[in-house]
Design an enzyme around this catalytic site. Structure first.
Site, mmCIF file in Angstrom:
data_model
loop_
_atom_site.group_PDB
_atom_site.id
_atom_site.type_symbol
_atom_site.label_atom_id
_atom_site.label_comp_id
_atom_site.label_asym_id
_atom_site.label_seq_id
_atom_site.Cartn_x
_atom_site.Cartn_y
_atom_site.Cartn_z
ATOM 1 N N CYS A 172 -4.067 2.151 -4.158
ATOM 2 C CA CYS A 172 -5.033 2.977 -3.440
ATOM 3 C C CYS A 172 -5.215 4.270 -4.216
ATOM 4 O O CYS A 172 -4.337 5.136 -4.228
ATOM 5 C CB CYS A 172 -4.551 3.258 -2.028
ATOM 6 S SG CYS A 172 -5.744 4.199 -1.066
ATOM 7 N N HIS A 204 0.842 -1.196 0.000
ATOM 8 C CA HIS A 204 0.000 0.000 0.000
ATOM 9 C C HIS A 204 0.878 1.247 0.000
ATOM 10 O O HIS A 204 1.924 1.281 0.658
ATOM 11 C CB HIS A 204 -0.878 -0.027 1.254
ATOM 12 C CG HIS A 204 -1.944 1.021 1.301
ATOM 13 N ND1 HIS A 204 -1.685 2.351 1.514
ATOM 14 C CD2 HIS A 204 -3.291 0.912 1.169
ATOM 15 C CE1 HIS A 204 -2.825 3.032 1.514
ATOM 16 N NE2 HIS A 204 -3.819 2.177 1.310
ATOM 17 N N TYR A 242 -15.206 4.174 7.560
ATOM 18 C CA TYR A 242 -15.514 2.748 7.440
ATOM 19 C C TYR A 242 -16.901 2.393 7.970
ATOM 20 O O TYR A 242 -17.150 1.255 8.353
ATOM 21 C CB TYR A 242 -14.447 1.918 8.161
ATOM 22 C CG TYR A 242 -13.122 1.965 7.456
ATOM 23 C CD1 TYR A 242 -12.816 1.073 6.440
ATOM 24 C CD2 TYR A 242 -12.185 2.936 7.781
ATOM 25 C CE1 TYR A 242 -11.604 1.138 5.773
ATOM 26 C CE2 TYR A 242 -10.966 3.008 7.116
ATOM 27 C CZ TYR A 242 -10.685 2.102 6.112
ATOM 28 O OH TYR A 242 -9.486 2.176 5.450
ATOM 29 N N HIS A 246 -7.917 -0.169 -3.874
ATOM 30 C CA HIS A 246 -8.777 0.619 -3.002
ATOM 31 C C HIS A 246 -9.429 1.684 -3.868
ATOM 32 O O HIS A 246 -8.742 2.558 -4.412
ATOM 33 C CB HIS A 246 -7.975 1.288 -1.892
ATOM 34 C CG HIS A 246 -7.504 0.347 -0.832
ATOM 35 N ND1 HIS A 246 -6.736 0.773 0.239
ATOM 36 C CD2 HIS A 246 -7.706 -0.976 -0.651
ATOM 37 C CE1 HIS A 246 -6.472 -0.261 1.024
ATOM 38 N NE2 HIS A 246 -7.049 -1.331 0.499
ATOM 39 N N ASP A 259 -13.164 2.447 -0.291
ATOM 40 C CA ASP A 259 -12.326 2.818 0.847
ATOM 41 C C ASP A 259 -12.680 4.227 1.292
ATOM 42 O O ASP A 259 -13.044 5.083 0.474
ATOM 43 C CB ASP A 259 -10.857 2.730 0.434
ATOM 44 C CG ASP A 259 -9.905 2.711 1.618
ATOM 45 O OD1 ASP A 259 -10.356 2.398 2.725
ATOM 46 O OD2 ASP A 259 -8.715 2.984 1.418
ATOM 47 N N HIS A 260 -12.563 4.464 2.597
ATOM 48 C CA HIS A 260 -12.730 5.787 3.203
ATOM 49 C C HIS A 260 -14.028 6.439 2.740
ATOM 50 O O HIS A 260 -14.035 7.505 2.127
ATOM 51 C CB HIS A 260 -11.535 6.686 2.873
ATOM 52 C CG HIS A 260 -10.233 6.143 3.367
ATOM 53 N ND1 HIS A 260 -9.052 6.833 3.259
ATOM 54 C CD2 HIS A 260 -9.902 4.973 3.976
ATOM 55 C CE1 HIS A 260 -8.054 6.116 3.772
ATOM 56 N NE2 HIS A 260 -8.564 4.967 4.209
#
Length: 329
Positions: free
Chosen positions: A214, A175, A298, A241, A283-284
């Protein structure tokens, strides 16, 4: 590209929601474990794998909650013993057909945010980062840490771990640093550009030495276009992501998946064109009405929205070699 979701290790309604949305790939992540657990025995992983199997889900990614210590990241005494613990974990994952282990190289301070209550569309909340605020605090306990120290430690780790990953047939997926800036409170950050990834991939040239792509971090990297980066690194992208941010590394906010600066359909088409067929998770996500924001980025409702958006983009893009999306609005 196969939509995936972070799911808790104990079955609850989120397992059912995943299946109801047609998601079959499960990601295990420390934010859903609750205690940041990293000590997984073979029996622990076996029970978890079988629980997902019995629910019609595939244990597709172990992310974050893996036994990589700061002794490994910093190259400190005891790292080789810790690397062997990690390699044994890889062997367990391979024996149980857990295909991807995602990890990071952020020492001391990991995922960093300075606000988790930034107002967004419809009074939702998103997270953000302001380096000016972050720098008001003291140096991290592990500081000072140089880039050279981190690179030496990462190269040592890869040379030891990638051959084990190959033997176990487990894909390692690194990542990027979050935020992708040179330093956070006295600790350097090195995984913050496509060029850094090319260096990583060259340490051990193996398909098992791969990337967690990501999108939000790549969007925040200085001078980087997300779609171009997908095409540049595509043959080594293992896991995705799916998210976006407004701003750059030293100051940015998360966005709704359909409201950021990145052309998300072009990103999906780029994944298709490079032949990426692995798991991709939202994600996020924003915290939506009725949610507590106890787990910022999340909560559940935003993930459901993002999965629907991803599935629509995938249908619009069509299969590899398709022109199904050409000319669509």
């Amino acid at each position: 590209m196969e939509p995936a979701l972070i799911l808790p290790p104990e079955r609850d309604e989120r397992w059912a929601l995943a299946r109801q949305m047609g998601v079959e790939k499960a990601v295990v992540h420390p934010l859903e474990i609750g205690d940041g657990r990293t000590d997984w025995t073979f029996e622990d992983l076996l029970l978890l794998r079988n629980a997902f199997d019995d629910a019609g889900l595939e244990f597709a990614v172990m992310e974050g909650s893996v036994p990589i210590t700061d002794r490994i990241r910093l190259g400190r005494e005891g790292r080789d013993e810790d690397i062997e613990t990690f390699c044994e974990f890889l062997r367990h994952c391979g024996a149980l057909d857990v295909p991807i282990v995602a990890y990071d190289w952020m020492a001391g301070i990991r995922w960093a945010r300075t606000s988790t209550t930034i107002p967004a569309r419809g009074d939702s909340f998103v997270t953000g980062y302001d380096d000016g605020d972050m720098r008001r605090g003291p140096d991290a306990d592990v500081a000072p840490v140089s880039a050279d120290q981190l690179w030496e430690a990462l190269e040592h780790f890869l040379e030891a771990a990638v051959p084990v990953a190959e033997d176990a047939d487990v894909m390692l997926a690194l990542h990027p640093d979050d935020p992708p800036i040179p330093e956070v409170r006295g600790v350097s950050r090195i995984i913050r550009s496509p060029e850094a990834y090319e260096r990583v991939l060259g340490v051990v040239d193996s398909e098992h030495n791969g990337i967690t792509f990501c999108q939000g971090n790549f969007s925040a990297m200085e001078g980087v276009d997300v779609v171009d980066a997908i095409r540049r690194l595509g043959d080594r992208i293992t896991y995705v992501h799916f998210r976006d941010v407004e701003g750059e590394g030293e100051r940015f906010v998360e966005t709704w998946h359909d409201a950021g600066p990145t052309d998300m359909r072009a990103a999906v088409e780029a994944y298709r064109d490079v032949g990426f067929e692995g798991p991709a998770r939202p994600d996020h996500v924003p915290t939506m009405a009725g949610e507590s924001n106890a787990n910022p980025g999340y909560e559940t409702k935003g993930r459901l929205f993002a999965i629907g958006y991803m599935k629509g983009l995938l249908e619009s893009a069509g299969p590899r070699g398709s022109d199904a999306g050409d000319g669509a609005p």
